[in-house]
Design a protein around this motif. Structure first.
Motif, short mmCIF file in Angstrom:
data_model
loop_
_atom_site.label_atom_id
_atom_site.label_comp_id
_atom_site.label_asym_id
_atom_site.label_seq_id
_atom_site.Cartn_x
_atom_site.Cartn_y
_atom_site.Cartn_z
N VAL A 31 0.81 -1.08 0.17
CA VAL A 31 0.06 -0.08 -0.20
C VAL A 31 1.39 1.47 0.15
N ASP A 32 0.30 2.24 -0.89
CA ASP A 32 1.08 3.69 -0.97
C ASP A 32 0.20 4.71 -1.69
N GLN A 33 0.43 6.00 -1.34
CA GLN A 33 -0.74 6.90 -1.78
C GLN A 33 -1.30 6.48 -3.06
N ASN A 34 -0.71 5.98 -3.65
CA ASN A 34 -1.19 5.62 -5.28
C ASN A 34 -2.13 3.96 -4.94
N THR A 35 -2.68 3.75 -3.63
CA THR A 35 -3.60 2.58 -3.89
C THR A 35 -3.96 3.02 -3.64
N SER A 36 -5.64 2.76 -4.58
CA SER A 36 -7.05 2.54 -4.31
C SER A 36 -7.45 1.45 -3.64
N ILE A 82 -8.37 -6.90 4.86
CA ILE A 82 -8.50 -5.27 4.27
C ILE A 82 -8.68 -4.04 5.13
N PHE A 83 -9.18 -4.53 6.26
CA PHE A 83 -9.92 -2.99 7.22
C PHE A 83 -8.13 -2.93 7.63
N ALA A 84 -7.52 -3.62 7.98
CA ALA A 84 -6.08 -3.21 8.30
C ALA A 84 -5.66 -3.32 6.90
N GLU A 85 -5.77 -2.76 6.00
CA GLU A 85 -4.79 -2.21 4.73
C GLU A 85 -5.72 -0.84 4.72
#
Length: 153
Positions: A31-36, A82-85
């Motif tokens: 996960v980074d700032q571009n991850t949806s 999912i919640f954690a990510e």
């Protein structure tokens, strides 16, 4: 541009692995700032899903067409991951996941029915230590947790 291609390649590769079989352990997501939100959910679940986002409120609907014994356990593992990510995305404030499955009606017809709904208020979501998500009891930490009697043990 290269980073974006790399992310797409990772997501595609992960989706291929997911399509080859359901694993008991949820997949890792970079996960980074571009991850949806769609990227995250798509890596973790192989089911059809939809995402609605508006001002920090994220609603994920997942259609689980192959419900079997132990599905509740897998749904909870996937939901917790999912919640954690999602907790790594600053844009997500109040997330909710709803699982649907085909249940047989009294007349014999199968209809997609809500079998599990998990919702967090912003306050409750921020209280959870998502870095140790495997230790999270999502049933008791969620603001609202509801499961259909079809999932009850």
């Amino acid at each position: 541009m290269l980073l974006k291609k790399l992310i797409y390649l990772m997501v595609f590769a992960s989706l291929l692995l997911v399509a080859c079989g359901k694993s008991a352990e949820p997949k890792e997501v970079a996960v980074d700032q571009n991850t949806s939100v769609e990227d995250i959910v798509g890596v973790i679940v192989k089911n059809e899903f939809s995402v609605e986002e508006s001002k920090g409120v994220v609603t994920i609907s997942i259609q689980d067409t192959d419900v079997t014994e132990g599905s509740k356990s897998q749904m909870l593992k996937d939901s917790t991951k999912i919640f954690a990510e999602l907790s790594k995305l600053k844009s997500v404030k109040t997330p909710a996941i709803t699982w649907y499955a085909p249940l047989t009606e009294p007349d014999g017809d199968k209809t997609m029915t809500e079998v599990l709904n998990i919702y967090f208020s912003e306050e409750d979501y921020n209280k959870v230590d998502w870095t140790n998500y495997l230790q999270v009891d999502i049933e008791s930490s969620a603001t609202n947790y509801h499961e259909d009697k079809a999932l009850e043990d």
